[in-house]
Design a protein around this motif. Structure first.
Motif, PDB file in Angstrom:
ATOM      1  N   ALA A  62       0.809  -1.218   0.000  1.00 23.04           N
ATOM      2  CA  ALA A  62       0.000   0.000   0.000  1.00 23.04           C
ATOM      3  C   ALA A  62       0.843   1.270   0.000  1.00 23.04           C
ATOM      4  CB  ALA A  62      -0.952  -0.012   1.200  1.00 23.04           C
ATOM      5  N   TYR A  63       1.945   1.289   0.784  1.00 24.71           N
ATOM      6  CA  TYR A  63       2.762   2.503   0.912  1.00 24.71           C
ATOM      7  C   TYR A  63       4.247   2.161   0.746  1.00 24.71           C
ATOM      8  CZ  TYR A  63      -1.497   4.503   2.882  1.00 24.71           C
ATOM      9  OH  TYR A  63      -2.787   4.931   3.079  1.00 24.71           O
ATOM     10  N   ARG A  64       4.581   1.604  -0.356  1.00 29.11           N
ATOM     11  CA  ARG A  64       5.958   1.155  -0.555  1.00 29.11           C
ATOM     12  C   ARG A  64       6.947   2.304  -0.704  1.00 29.11           C
ATOM     13  NH1 ARG A  64       5.948  -2.287  -5.916  1.00 29.11           N
ATOM     14  NH2 ARG A  64       4.135  -3.148  -4.858  1.00 29.11           N
ATOM     15  N   ASP A  65       6.477   3.511  -0.956  1.00 28.08           N
ATOM     16  CA  ASP A  65       7.379   4.646  -1.181  1.00 28.08           C
ATOM     17  C   ASP A  65       7.480   5.575   0.021  1.00 28.08           C
ATOM     18  OD1 ASP A  65       7.836   3.787  -3.786  1.00 28.08           O
ATOM     19  OD2 ASP A  65       6.068   4.846  -4.535  1.00 28.08           O
ATOM     20  N   ARG A  66       6.945   5.203   1.166  1.00 29.71           N
ATOM     21  CA  ARG A  66       7.025   6.091   2.327  1.00 29.71           C
ATOM     22  C   ARG A  66       8.411   5.981   2.957  1.00 29.71           C
ATOM     23  NH1 ARG A  66       1.820   8.127   3.802  1.00 29.71           N
ATOM     24  NH2 ARG A  66       2.957   9.208   5.461  1.00 29.71           N
ATOM     25  N   GLU A  67       9.220   7.046   2.846  1.00 28.87           N
ATOM     26  CA  GLU A  67      10.608   6.999   3.284  1.00 28.87           C
ATOM     27  C   GLU A  67      10.761   7.116   4.793  1.00 28.87           C
ATOM     28  OE1 GLU A  67      12.704  10.025   1.244  1.00 28.87           O
ATOM     29  OE2 GLU A  67      12.465   9.124  -0.744  1.00 28.87           O
ATOM     30  N   GLU A  68       9.762   7.733   5.486  1.00 29.94           N
ATOM     31  CA  GLU A  68       9.945   7.989   6.909  1.00 29.94           C
ATOM     32  C   GLU A  68       9.958   6.713   7.738  1.00 29.94           C
ATOM     33  OE1 GLU A  68       5.484   8.788   6.115  1.00 29.94           O
ATOM     34  OE2 GLU A  68       7.410   8.855   5.084  1.00 29.94           O
ATOM     35  N   LEU A  69       9.488   5.611   7.154  1.00 32.84           N
ATOM     36  CA  LEU A  69       9.487   4.351   7.895  1.00 32.84           C
ATOM     37  C   LEU A  69      10.350   3.301   7.215  1.00 32.84           C
ATOM     38  CD1 LEU A  69       5.730   4.208   8.958  1.00 32.84           C
ATOM     39  CD2 LEU A  69       7.708   4.666  10.402  1.00 32.84           C
ATOM     40  N   GLU A  70      11.292   3.736   6.437  1.00 25.89           N
ATOM     41  CA  GLU A  70      12.210   2.807   5.782  1.00 25.89           C
ATOM     42  C   GLU A  70      13.111   2.155   6.827  1.00 25.89           C
ATOM     43  OE1 GLU A  70      13.918   0.489   3.147  1.00 25.89           O
ATOM     44  OE2 GLU A  70      12.334   1.906   2.611  1.00 25.89           O
ATOM     45  N   GLY A 113      -9.410   4.878   1.794  1.00 24.77           N
ATOM     46  CA  GLY A 113      -9.744   3.734   0.960  1.00 24.77           C
ATOM     47  C   GLY A 113      -9.496   2.408   1.650  1.00 24.77           C
ATOM     48  N   VAL A 114      -8.962   1.445   0.876  1.00 22.44           N
ATOM     49  CA  VAL A 114      -8.748   0.089   1.399  1.00 22.44           C
ATOM     50  C   VAL A 114      -7.773   0.058   2.568  1.00 22.44           C
ATOM     51  CG1 VAL A 114      -7.918  -2.233   0.825  1.00 22.44           C
ATOM     52  CG2 VAL A 114      -9.338  -0.982  -0.798  1.00 22.44           C
ATOM     53  N   PRO A 115      -6.613   0.752   2.524  1.00 22.70           N
ATOM     54  CA  PRO A 115      -5.716   0.746   3.694  1.00 22.70           C
ATOM     55  C   PRO A 115      -6.398   1.253   4.962  1.00 22.70           C
ATOM     56  CG  PRO A 115      -4.566   1.597   1.775  1.00 22.70           C
ATOM     57  CD  PRO A 115      -5.997   1.476   1.381  1.00 22.70           C
ATOM     58  N   GLN A 116      -7.294   2.245   4.819  1.00 27.82           N
ATOM     59  CA  GLN A 116      -8.007   2.726   5.992  1.00 27.82           C
ATOM     60  C   GLN A 116      -8.891   1.637   6.582  1.00 27.82           C
ATOM     61  OE1 GLN A 116     -11.142   5.624   5.367  1.00 27.82           O
ATOM     62  NE2 GLN A 116     -10.538   6.734   7.224  1.00 27.82           N
ATOM     63  N   LEU A 117      -9.603   0.910   5.727  1.00 29.06           N
ATOM     64  CA  LEU A 117     -10.460  -0.179   6.202  1.00 29.06           C
ATOM     65  C   LEU A 117      -9.632  -1.284   6.855  1.00 29.06           C
ATOM     66  CD1 LEU A 117     -12.994  -0.457   3.225  1.00 29.06           C
ATOM     67  CD2 LEU A 117     -13.355   0.595   5.470  1.00 29.06           C
ATOM     68  N   VAL A 118      -8.466  -1.580   6.266  1.00 29.05           N
ATOM     69  CA  VAL A 118      -7.601  -2.621   6.827  1.00 29.05           C
ATOM     70  C   VAL A 118      -7.118  -2.219   8.211  1.00 29.05           C
ATOM     71  CG1 VAL A 118      -5.396  -3.812   6.575  1.00 29.05           C
ATOM     72  CG2 VAL A 118      -6.894  -3.545   4.597  1.00 29.05           C
ATOM     73  N   LEU A 119      -6.696  -0.960   8.371  1.00 30.30           N
ATOM     74  CA  LEU A 119      -6.214  -0.487   9.665  1.00 30.30           C
ATOM     75  C   LEU A 119      -7.337  -0.442  10.700  1.00 30.30           C
ATOM     76  CD1 LEU A 119      -3.701   2.309   8.653  1.00 30.30           C
ATOM     77  CD2 LEU A 119      -3.226   0.429  10.220  1.00 30.30           C
ATOM     78  N   LEU A 120      -8.515   0.022  10.297  1.00 23.49           N
ATOM     79  CA  LEU A 120      -9.643   0.060  11.234  1.00 23.49           C
ATOM     80  C   LEU A 120     -10.064  -1.348  11.646  1.00 23.49           C
ATOM     81  CD1 LEU A 120     -11.815   2.929   9.684  1.00 23.49           C
ATOM     82  CD2 LEU A 120     -10.448   3.000  11.780  1.00 23.49           C
ATOM     83  N   GLY A 121     -10.078  -2.271  10.689  1.00 19.35           N
ATOM     84  CA  GLY A 121     -10.423  -3.656  11.023  1.00 19.35           C
ATOM     85  C   GLY A 121      -9.403  -4.292  11.948  1.00 19.35           C
ATOM     86  N   SER A 122      -8.115  -4.014  11.691  1.00 21.66           N
ATOM     87  CA  SER A 122      -7.063  -4.545  12.568  1.00 21.66           C
ATOM     88  C   SER A 122      -7.188  -3.964  13.970  1.00 21.66           C
ATOM     89  CB  SER A 122      -5.683  -4.219  11.985  1.00 21.66           C
ATOM     90  OG  SER A 122      -5.512  -4.794  10.709  1.00 21.66           O
TER      91      SER A 122
END
Length: 437
Positions: A62-70, A113-122
């Motif tokens: 979902a967020y493969r380009d986010r550098e702050e959590l590399e 979108g979908v990542p939000q639903l995944v995080l809320l479900g988790s």
């Protein structure tokens, strides 16, 4: 005479420092009826595996380009040690940590979108798991408080045993070493880098090492959080001494059985080589015991084999009699012990060496010790954990009639044990479940 005076003076000081706590004798029915909880292994797997899967999904798809959590070069020894310490220390608060991590990810990523639903479900899953564990913990603590309210007498806890009930001792020493090591190792590397660098500028320090240090500090902080949780649970449950059944198939506890040892206190009549004050004692993990010597005049092989059947039955329930041939059959129905420090799931009670009236059954041998209150998948399948005095797992030797001819067979029914003692030459006896040969 001087030694006797010193001994009595020491006992007087210990008595003055002892702390009386409420005492309650738990019936077998009460012990058996303690409600089950989610097994510990399920709590850990249901917390860490979904959290790992969630991170893989977020940062690899979902967020493969986010550098702050590399992650970069963070897969180091200290980080791995910190992660092991976190997962180990968490125990039953693991769902709360997973919920916290999920909330942090939500705030950092601001998903849609979908990542939000995944995080809320988790988050909903981890929250439900955490609240279920909290409910079960409070239910257990409420029962302990009820037993405390029903207590009609007290017992004294000596100071050396009371010190073992401190909240920080609820975590194994190895865990503290892991957490401290995960912090100290990158700290030493940073210090070395700083003083060997000609510029000695903080901004020039290796970023990955700083991140490793931060993770190590977080691991140590988590251990301190767990200690705080244990402290709060102890205060909620209150100080309480319980007389409990030595039960393997029910109740919240499993037990350790220490074999090949005898109580460290010298015998009043003397003659024991295991506890001889003139002998250099072997350092054991269980300091209340001394190594049982095969050539001891009281506890040795020859001494045991020379006992008459009647004399043998009087000591047959003591694990030292059998040496490395011990088995779970030694536990008699109705054996009981007094413990303190049971404050809910994950607590580590200690056995009290106190004199009290065992109205519900017989006192179990001193070799049996309570373990952590951890729910297994099947209580009925839970057995004893046999350890030697150095805390090594004992490999119980089985009787082979072809290799070791017997010279006597004794029914152990008179000692309240289901089985037979098979005595052989030059070895300790074996305990068998049925007549052999």
């Amino acid at each position: 005479m001087a030694q006797l005076k010193a001994r009595y003076a020491s006992e007087g000081v210990r008595a003055a420092q002892s702390k009386p706590v409420p005492f309650y004798s738990v019936t077998e029915e009460e012990w058996r009826s303690i409600p089950r909880d989610i097994p510990n292994v399920i709590v850990l797997l249901a917390s860490w595996l979904p959290l790992i899967a969630l991170n893989v999904y977020l940062f690899r798809f979902a967020y493969r380009d986010r550098e702050e959590l590399e992650l970069g070069g963070l897969l180091t020894f200290s980080v791995i040690a910190a992660c092991v310490a976190v997962m180990w220390a968490a125990c039953r608060i693991a769902p709360w940590l997973a919920l916290t991590a999920t909330a942090a990810l939500y705030l950092i990523l601001q998903p849609v979108g979908v990542p939000q639903l995944v995080l809320l479900g988790s988050g909903a899953f981890f929250g439900l798991l955490a609240l279920t564990g909290l409910f079960n913990q409070l239910r257990f603590i409420a029962r302990l408080r009820r037993w405390r309210a029903l207590s009609t007498s007290t017992v004294d806890i000596p100071p050396e045993q009371r010190s073992r009930l401190h909240a920080y001792r609820q975590l194994p020493k190895t865990l503290w070493y892991l957490a401290l090591g995960s912090m100290i190792y990158p700290l030493l590397k940073l210090v070395w880098q700083f003083f060997t660098d000609a510029k000695q500028v903080v901004n020039a320090l290796d970023r990955d090492r700083i991140d490793s240090l931060v993770i190590g500090v977080m691991a140590l902080a988590l251990c301190l959080v767990v200690v705080l949780v244990r402290f709060i649970e102890q205060r909620l449950a209150g100080h309480l001494a319980l007389e409990i059944p030595l039960a393997r198939g029910y109740g919240p506890l499993s037990f350790t059985a220490v074999g090949k040892v005898v109580p460290a206190e010298p015998l009043s009549g003397g003659g024991c080589d295991c506890t001889d004050p003139g002998r250099e004692p072997k350092t054991l993990e269980y300091g209340q015991f001394a190594e049982c010597l095969d050539n001891c005049r009281v506890h040795g092989i020859a001494a045991v084999n020379n006992l008459s059947p009647a004399e043998f039955l009087r000591v047959a329930d003591q694990p030292w009699v059998w040496g490395e041939h011990v088995s779970d059959r030694l536990v008699r129905r109705g054996d009981r012990m007094v413990i303190a420090g049971l404050s809910g799931w994950d607590s580590m009670p200690v056995r009290l060496e106190v004199r009290t009236v065992f109205g519900q059954g017989r006192q179990a041998a001193a070799n049996y010790l309570p373990r952590r209150a951890a729910e297994p998948r099947k209580r009925q399948a839970r057995g004893l954990h046999w350890r030697d005095g150095a805390d090594n797992t004992m490999q119980v030797e089985q009787f082979d009639p072809a290799a070791l001819p017997e010279f006597e067979r004794i029914s152990l029914a008179g000692a309240g044990i289901d089985g037979y003692a098979v005595r052989v030459r030059s070895k300790r006896p074996f305990i068998c479940g049925h007549p052999v040969g």
